[in-house]
Scaffold this motif. Sequence first.
Motif, PDB file in Angstrom:
ATOM      1  N   GLU A 189      -7.352  59.282 101.836  1.00 25.60           N
ATOM      2  CA  GLU A 189      -6.996  58.071 102.564  1.00 25.60           C
ATOM      3  C   GLU A 189      -5.588  58.176 103.152  1.00 25.60           C
ATOM      4  OE1 GLU A 189      -6.474  53.590 101.145  1.00 25.60           O
ATOM      5  OE2 GLU A 189      -8.417  54.471 100.694  1.00 25.60           O
ATOM      6  N   ALA A 190      -4.737  59.006 102.564  1.00 25.44           N
ATOM      7  CA  ALA A 190      -3.373  59.179 103.064  1.00 25.44           C
ATOM      8  C   ALA A 190      -3.365  59.815 104.446  1.00 25.44           C
ATOM      9  CB  ALA A 190      -2.572  60.022 102.092  1.00 25.44           C
ATOM     10  N   LEU A 191      -4.464  60.452 104.855  1.00 27.34           N
ATOM     11  CA  LEU A 191      -4.545  61.085 106.166  1.00 27.34           C
ATOM     12  C   LEU A 191      -4.959  60.115 107.260  1.00 27.34           C
ATOM     13  CD1 LEU A 191      -6.332  64.377 105.107  1.00 27.34           C
ATOM     14  CD2 LEU A 191      -3.890  63.998 105.405  1.00 27.34           C
ATOM     15  N   LEU A 192      -5.386  58.912 106.871  1.00 29.94           N
ATOM     16  CA  LEU A 192      -5.831  57.929 107.855  1.00 29.94           C
ATOM     17  C   LEU A 192      -4.640  57.362 108.622  1.00 29.94           C
ATOM     18  CD1 LEU A 192      -8.446  55.882 105.800  1.00 29.94           C
ATOM     19  CD2 LEU A 192      -8.901  57.506 107.619  1.00 29.94           C
ATOM     20  N   PRO A 193      -4.888  56.895 109.851  1.00 33.90           N
ATOM     21  CA  PRO A 193      -3.825  56.203 110.577  1.00 33.90           C
ATOM     22  C   PRO A 193      -3.444  54.903 109.851  1.00 33.90           C
ATOM     23  CG  PRO A 193      -5.677  56.701 112.018  1.00 33.90           C
ATOM     24  CD  PRO A 193      -6.084  57.059 110.638  1.00 33.90           C
ATOM     25  N   THR A 194      -2.253  54.415 110.122  1.00 36.84           N
ATOM     26  CA  THR A 194      -1.715  53.245 109.425  1.00 36.84           C
ATOM     27  C   THR A 194      -2.636  52.025 109.482  1.00 36.84           C
ATOM     28  OG1 THR A 194       0.502  54.040 109.880  1.00 36.84           O
ATOM     29  CG2 THR A 194       0.296  51.739 109.247  1.00 36.84           C
ATOM     30  N   PRO A 195      -3.193  51.647 110.643  1.00 38.11           N
ATOM     31  CA  PRO A 195      -4.028  50.441 110.638  1.00 38.11           C
ATOM     32  C   PRO A 195      -5.261  50.578 109.750  1.00 38.11           C
ATOM     33  CG  PRO A 195      -4.138  51.531 112.762  1.00 38.11           C
ATOM     34  CD  PRO A 195      -3.056  52.192 111.993  1.00 38.11           C
ATOM     35  N   LEU A 196      -5.839  51.768 109.683  1.00 33.08           N
ATOM     36  CA  LEU A 196      -7.010  51.942 108.831  1.00 33.08           C
ATOM     37  C   LEU A 196      -6.622  51.937 107.354  1.00 33.08           C
ATOM     38  CD1 LEU A 196      -8.988  54.586 110.902  1.00 33.08           C
ATOM     39  CD2 LEU A 196      -9.286  52.113 110.821  1.00 33.08           C
ATOM     40  N   ASP A 222       2.331  39.421  99.467  1.00 39.60           N
ATOM     41  CA  ASP A 222       3.461  39.325 100.394  1.00 39.60           C
ATOM     42  C   ASP A 222       3.903  40.700 100.869  1.00 39.60           C
ATOM     43  OD1 ASP A 222       3.503  36.572 100.312  1.00 39.60           O
ATOM     44  OD2 ASP A 222       5.040  36.460  98.745  1.00 39.60           O
ATOM     45  N   ASP A 223       3.895  41.687  99.976  1.00 34.52           N
ATOM     46  CA  ASP A 223       4.263  43.042 100.364  1.00 34.52           C
ATOM     47  C   ASP A 223       3.278  43.593 101.393  1.00 34.52           C
ATOM     48  OD1 ASP A 223       5.715  45.595 100.125  1.00 34.52           O
ATOM     49  OD2 ASP A 223       3.854  46.271  99.168  1.00 34.52           O
ATOM     50  N   LEU A 224       1.993  43.373 101.157  1.00 38.21           N
ATOM     51  CA  LEU A 224       0.986  43.826 102.114  1.00 38.21           C
ATOM     52  C   LEU A 224       1.159  43.113 103.452  1.00 38.21           C
ATOM     53  CD1 LEU A 224      -1.500  45.478 102.831  1.00 38.21           C
ATOM     54  CD2 LEU A 224      -2.896  43.691 101.793  1.00 38.21           C
ATOM     55  N   ASN A 225       1.387  41.802 103.420  1.00 38.17           N
ATOM     56  CA  ASN A 225       1.595  41.059 104.666  1.00 38.17           C
ATOM     57  C   ASN A 225       2.828  41.553 105.409  1.00 38.17           C
ATOM     58  OD1 ASN A 225      -0.655  39.449 104.577  1.00 38.17           O
ATOM     59  ND2 ASN A 225       0.368  37.776 103.525  1.00 38.17           N
ATOM     60  N   LEU A 278      -4.179  50.140 106.160  1.00 36.73           N
ATOM     61  CA  LEU A 278      -3.962  48.721 105.871  1.00 36.73           C
ATOM     62  C   LEU A 278      -5.280  47.980 105.689  1.00 36.73           C
ATOM     63  CD1 LEU A 278      -1.030  47.997 108.341  1.00 36.73           C
ATOM     64  CD2 LEU A 278      -0.908  48.117 105.847  1.00 36.73           C
ATOM     65  N   ARG A 279      -6.283  48.292 106.522  1.00 33.03           N
ATOM     66  CA  ARG A 279      -7.592  47.626 106.379  1.00 33.03           C
ATOM     67  C   ARG A 279      -8.226  47.963 105.037  1.00 33.03           C
ATOM     68  NH1 ARG A 279     -10.755  46.433 111.564  1.00 33.03           N
ATOM     69  NH2 ARG A 279     -12.173  45.556 110.050  1.00 33.03           N
ATOM     70  N   LYS A 280      -8.124  49.223 104.624  1.00 32.15           N
ATOM     71  CA  LYS A 280      -8.684  49.602 103.315  1.00 32.15           C
ATOM     72  C   LYS A 280      -7.948  48.887 102.196  1.00 32.15           C
ATOM     73  CE  LYS A 280     -11.149  53.722 104.052  1.00 32.15           C
ATOM     74  NZ  LYS A 280     -12.424  53.677 103.415  1.00 32.15           N
ATOM     75  N   GLU A 281      -6.642  48.753 102.331  1.00 29.04           N
ATOM     76  CA  GLU A 281      -5.871  48.057 101.304  1.00 29.04           C
ATOM     77  C   GLU A 281      -6.244  46.576 101.253  1.00 29.04           C
ATOM     78  OE1 GLU A 281      -1.254  47.962  99.849  1.00 29.04           O
ATOM     79  OE2 GLU A 281      -1.864  49.349 101.426  1.00 29.04           O
ATOM     80  N   VAL A 314      -6.607  48.691 115.955  1.00 28.77           N
ATOM     81  CA  VAL A 314      -7.596  48.085 115.075  1.00 28.77           C
ATOM     82  C   VAL A 314      -7.137  46.671 114.785  1.00 28.77           C
ATOM     83  CG1 VAL A 314      -8.706  48.238 112.821  1.00 28.77           C
ATOM     84  CG2 VAL A 314      -8.128  50.316 114.053  1.00 28.77           C
ATOM     85  N   PRO A 315      -7.995  45.669 114.993  1.00 28.63           N
ATOM     86  CA  PRO A 315      -7.560  44.296 114.715  1.00 28.63           C
ATOM     87  C   PRO A 315      -7.325  44.082 113.217  1.00 28.63           C
ATOM     88  CG  PRO A 315      -9.877  44.345 115.346  1.00 28.63           C
ATOM     89  CD  PRO A 315      -9.345  45.727 115.516  1.00 28.63           C
ATOM     90  N   ILE A 316      -6.131  43.611 112.891  1.00 32.56           N
ATOM     91  CA  ILE A 316      -5.753  43.343 111.506  1.00 32.56           C
ATOM     92  C   ILE A 316      -5.081  41.983 111.463  1.00 32.56           C
ATOM     93  CG2 ILE A 316      -4.312  44.069 109.581  1.00 32.56           C
ATOM     94  CD1 ILE A 316      -4.477  46.874 110.576  1.00 32.56           C
ATOM     95  N   ALA A 317      -5.447  41.197 110.479  1.00 32.95           N
ATOM     96  CA  ALA A 317      -4.803  39.899 110.265  1.00 32.95           C
ATOM     97  C   ALA A 317      -4.129  39.906 108.901  1.00 32.95           C
ATOM     98  CB  ALA A 317      -5.837  38.775 110.331  1.00 32.95           C
ATOM     99  N   THR A 318      -3.126  39.071 108.762  1.00 40.95           N
ATOM    100  CA  THR A 318      -2.441  38.984 107.480  1.00 40.95           C
ATOM    101  C   THR A 318      -3.358  38.340 106.446  1.00 40.95           C
ATOM    102  OG1 THR A 318      -1.471  36.887 108.135  1.00 40.95           O
ATOM    103  CG2 THR A 318      -0.143  38.864 108.494  1.00 40.95           C
ATOM    104  N   VAL A 319      -3.024  38.541 105.190  1.00 46.59           N
ATOM    105  CA  VAL A 319      -3.815  38.036 104.080  1.00 46.59           C
ATOM    106  C   VAL A 319      -3.385  36.603 103.785  1.00 46.59           C
ATOM    107  CG1 VAL A 319      -4.311  38.366 101.631  1.00 46.59           C
ATOM    108  CG2 VAL A 319      -4.018  40.337 103.117  1.00 46.59           C
ATOM    109  N   ARG A 320      -4.344  35.746 103.516  1.00 48.05           N
ATOM    110  CA  ARG A 320      -4.025  34.372 103.112  1.00 48.05           C
ATOM    111  C   ARG A 320      -3.716  34.385 101.623  1.00 48.05           C
ATOM    112  NH1 ARG A 320      -8.720  31.093 106.326  1.00 48.05           N
ATOM    113  NH2 ARG A 320      -7.886  31.497 108.403  1.00 48.05           N
TER     114      ARG A 320
END
Length: 174
Positions: free
Chosen positions: A63-70, A97-100, A72-75, A115-121
């Motif tokens: 997973e460390a080889l994935l681009p940043t947006p992917l 908060d750290d993830l956001n 973040l989506r996995k996380e 890749v569309p990413i939204a912050t976590v509620r």
Amino acid sequence: MTERKPLGMTFESWIDRQIRVAQERGDFNDLEGTGKPLPGAGQPHDELWWVKGYVEREGLSREALLPTPLQLRKEIERLPETARELPTEQAVRDVADDLNRRIVAWLRTPSGPQVPIATVRVDDLVARWRDDRATTGRTPTPPVQNRPVERDGRWRRFTRYLRGTTRFPARTRP
């Protein structure tokens, strides 16, 4: 130091002679991997064979080889399971908060695939964490009281200035 190739001798015959002499001396006896097939022999050529080998040797996640947006989506997908293991509500809020914070940092300067990413509620995540605690019989910790920080008028004017909605008046010197 190796000897120089004598004049009049081809490179091929000179190299073959050096290999033959080394074999006679026994320099190739008891080498690691003797008699074993070459790794990857008979498999199709892979341009990133060295990256995959490094990841496997170091015990890293692919997973460390994935681009940043992917990443973040996995996380984001794993966040409910991660939160379920945390002991306090404040720890859940801190992780979210750290993830956001990292999501917002990527949204400000996106790189890689769009890749569309939204912050976590955070409140929804905390509510789910409390429900999980209630169903498993663990007592939830008391909720954290989030009091808004009282700020004076100068701070509000400054934040409006930063957002570009107002300008500071010009200073005049007496």
